[in-house]
Motif scaffolding. Structure first.
Motif, mmCIF file in Angstrom:
data_model
loop_
_atom_site.group_PDB
_atom_site.id
_atom_site.type_symbol
_atom_site.label_atom_id
_atom_site.label_comp_id
_atom_site.label_asym_id
_atom_site.label_seq_id
_atom_site.Cartn_x
_atom_site.Cartn_y
_atom_site.Cartn_z
ATOM 1 N N PRO A 97 0.891 -1.293 -0.146
ATOM 2 C CA PRO A 97 -0.042 0.061 0.114
ATOM 3 C C PRO A 97 0.995 1.260 0.067
ATOM 4 O O PRO A 97 0.555 2.417 -0.703
ATOM 5 N N THR A 98 1.867 1.029 0.788
ATOM 6 C CA THR A 98 2.798 2.464 0.825
ATOM 7 C C THR A 98 3.554 2.724 -0.498
ATOM 8 O O THR A 98 3.641 4.115 -1.081
ATOM 9 N N LYS A 101 0.641 3.879 -2.877
ATOM 10 C CA LYS A 101 0.159 5.445 -2.653
ATOM 11 C C LYS A 101 1.140 6.520 -3.237
ATOM 12 O O LYS A 101 0.472 7.447 -3.692
ATOM 13 N N SER A 102 2.549 6.111 -2.875
ATOM 14 C CA SER A 102 3.589 7.149 -3.486
ATOM 15 C C SER A 102 3.410 7.453 -4.807
ATOM 16 O O SER A 102 3.397 8.520 -5.430
ATOM 17 N N SER A 105 -0.046 9.063 -6.007
ATOM 18 C CA SER A 105 0.412 10.469 -5.651
ATOM 19 C C SER A 105 1.005 11.493 -6.837
ATOM 20 O O SER A 105 0.841 12.535 -7.100
ATOM 21 N N LYS A 130 -7.572 0.769 -0.805
ATOM 22 C CA LYS A 130 -7.367 2.026 -0.165
ATOM 23 C C LYS A 130 -6.327 2.893 -0.525
ATOM 24 O O LYS A 130 -6.573 4.119 -0.713
ATOM 25 N N ALA A 131 -5.193 2.349 -0.608
ATOM 26 C CA ALA A 131 -3.948 3.164 -1.283
ATOM 27 C C ALA A 131 -4.200 3.763 -2.467
ATOM 28 O O ALA A 131 -3.453 4.818 -2.831
ATOM 29 N N ILE A 132 -4.999 3.169 -3.364
ATOM 30 C CA ILE A 132 -5.319 3.721 -4.587
ATOM 31 C C ILE A 132 -6.546 4.590 -4.802
ATOM 32 O O ILE A 132 -7.092 4.822 -5.907
ATOM 33 N N GLN A 134 -7.548 7.339 -3.743
ATOM 34 C CA GLN A 134 -7.603 9.014 -3.857
ATOM 35 C C GLN A 134 -7.254 8.919 -5.416
ATOM 36 O O GLN A 134 -7.610 9.835 -6.182
#
Length: 578
Positions: A97-98, A101-102, A105, A130-132, A134
């Motif tokens: 997920p980390t 997410k980076s 972003s 959840k990480a993708i 946004q």
């Protein structure tokens, strides 16, 4: 980093594919743990002017390496396609997920407008979705055309998060007068189950732009299938529908059949290993006859379909001019059934489109014929408002038997007429039927193809009264004609649903749930012998009955002569040219 490792990475990077705006590291097997390990990759990204596609498939990317790649992507505003499947092999689930997410972003910061996003074969679970989240909600995905999330272990929770994100993306993009128009959605092997599938169905219905939907192996049963079917109906450009290896049963299949009746562009249907069964196969055959004009492939393999139902499907498929392949392998045809199906397809000059039947399960034994379906065992065969059994859910005004067995709009003007009609239905006799006289019109109002169970029940009660006594014979046949003319005048799907229910009640077709079968008497078959010769009884309806009647079943023990007469009438009717 050791010089040997650097040399190995340099050699791998030398195999990078560059061209047509795409930078590809596909299948290089790189183990990218930190910023140092991706220095060359980052340099190539930074120096590539006009980068529109980045493929990292088949490598393994750690958190620090992902951050370094993300930094390089922040200036790539022309990027449209991200092929990032199978990108975290061997990584801890908490790392993925980390990393995602980076990188997501960075795409948002760059102001990219993605058209394709492939994150398949990354076991990131709900946390990965959840990480993708946004990213999916952002303007970066307002232009998304293809989303591939196959084999990601999303589960119910991930499916709900994904559905909410897509819904929000569509809402925000619509406000900007450029609504999200997702065309391809792939999410097989994700354990979405009913709740996840139902949540996504709402998003699909809102978008209405899907052309391909692939959701095999998700543990979805008829509840989720019904929700998805409703959504598919609102996607008129749908071309490919793949729900392989979920559990439809009768309710789910009828729902899908109803949806398909509204779609004109479908080319591929894959309902293999979905427990479609014979009743469902008959419903799909009805839609094949009346719609799906450009269908090319139909997969109904491993669905517990019996020989007669398979033959009904084959007859319907033969009418499709663009048909290339029909797969009925792994069903319950038996050796003779397989041969009959092959022969039927050959006779229609369609033998080359039939897939192998090498995995046929064999004809079901008598014990199997009596088993109730686990999912639908609570069905009440007299339930008048089941969601899908009515085969006409599109018309809310068509539901019947609301009060005292009749609809408000069909209620006769005279209460006494209704009393006498209901008295006949509860305890039928030839004398009562004759005494009804003109009130038999009110009796006809008690049957509707929208409620096939009740219609079949009443029809069988009336035809059981048949005798050679002229007065009784006349009134029974006249009433039967009027009822069948009404029941067979709707859509092919409605009439096929009624006929399949009739066959179940007659003991000629294995049904799902608890449905009381009648003890056949000769009069019922003799009435059908008369009916199939009438103009209101279409030839392909006769072919359906003939397919099931051709099997010698225990139900005909007491009426073999009547069976022979009906069989002869059906054979003649099927040979008629129109």
């Amino acid at each position: 980093m050791a010089s040997d490792d650097i040399a190995q990475l340099a050699d791998a990077f030398s195999k990078t594919h560059v061209g047509d705006g795409e930078l590809s590291y596909k299948g290089l097997g790189l183990k990218l743990d930190n910023a140092e390990s991706v220095e060359e990759l980052v340099r190539e990204i930074e120096q590539y002017q006009g980068l529109t596609a980045l493929c990292l498939e088949g490598n393994t990317v750690g958190v620090e390496a992902a951050r370094a790649i993300a930094k390089a992507l922040e200036s790539k505003d022309l990027l449209q396609r991200c092929y990032w499947s199978d990108m975290f092999t061997g990584r801890l689930r908490s790392e993925i997920p980390t990393a995602l997410k980076s990188m997501g972003s960075a795409l948002i910061s760059a102001g990219t407008r993605l058209t394709e996003l492939d994150l398949s074969d990354n076991a990131f679970g709900p946390d990965g979705v959840k990480a993708i989240e946004q990213l999916l909600k952002s303007p970066t995905c307002h232009s998304l055309k293809e989303l591939r999330l196959n084999n990601c272990g999303m589960g119910i929770g991930g499916g709900k998060i994904l559905a909410e994100a897509l819904t929000e993306c569509h809402k925000q993009s619509s406000a900007l007068r450029a609504p999200l128009r997702l065309r391809v959605f792939i999410a097989g092997r994700n354990r979405l189950e009913n709740e996840g599938a139902s949540a996504l169905a709402k998003a699909f219905q809102r978008m209405g732009s899907l052309e391909e939907v692939h959701m095999p192996q998700n543990g979805i049963n008829y509840t989720g299938v019904m929700a998805l079917a409703s959504a598919m109906r609102h996607n008129p450009e749908l071309r490919v529908l793949n729900f392989n290896d979920n559990t439809f049963t009768k309710r789910g299949t009828l729902a899908m059949a109803q949806a398909l009746a509204h779609l004109r562009n479908v080319q591929v249907i894959n309902f293999g290993d979905c427990l479609v069964r014979s009743e469902g196969a008959i419903a799909l055959a009805a839609v094949l006859r009346e719609g799906l004009p450009i269908l090319k492939e139909l997969n109904l393999s491993f669905g517990e379909i019996t020989e007669a139902a398979a033959l009904v499907v084959a007859q319907a498929v033969a009418e499709k001019p663009h048909m290339e392949k029909v797969d009925l392998n792994g069903n319950c045809l038996g050796e003779e059934g397989c041969e009959a199906l092959r022969e039927a397809m050959q006779n229609m000059d369609k033998g080359d489109m039939l897939a192998s039947l090498s995995d046929d399960e064999g004809e079901p034994d008598d014990e199997d014929e009596e088993d109730d379906d686990d999912d639908d065992a609570t069905d009440d065969c007299n339930a008048d408002n089941e969601d899908i059994d009515d085969c006409n859910a599109d018309n809310e005004d068509s539901e019947i038997v609301k009060e005292n067995g009749v609809t408000k709009e069909d209620s006769p003007a005279k209460p006494q007429s209704l009393t006498e009609v209901m008295s006949f239905i509860s305890c039928p006799s030839a004398e009562k039927l004759t005494q009804l006289g003109e009130m038999r019109t009110n009796l006809q109002q008690q049957v509707d193809a929208a409620d096939p169970h009740r219609a079949a029940d009443i029809l069988l009660k009336i035809t059981a009264l048949y005798s050679e006594k002229l007065e009784t014979k006349t009134v029974v046949l006249e009433t039967t004609d009027a009822m069948l003319k009404k029941l067979l005048s709707g859509t092919t799907l409605q009439s096929y649903c009624f006929l399949s229910t009739l066959l179940v009640k007659m003991g000629l077709l294995k049904g799902e749930g608890k449905m009381k079968k009648v003890s056949l008497v000769p009069g019922q078959l003799l009435c059908l012998e008369h009916s199939v010769q009438q103009d209101y009884f279409p030839q392909h309806h006769a072919s359906l009955l003939r397919a099931f009647l051709s099997k010698n079943r225990e139900a005909f023990r007491s009426c073999s002569n009547a069976r022979e007469r009906l069989s002869s009438a059906l054979e003649k009717r099927c040979q008629d040219q129109h």
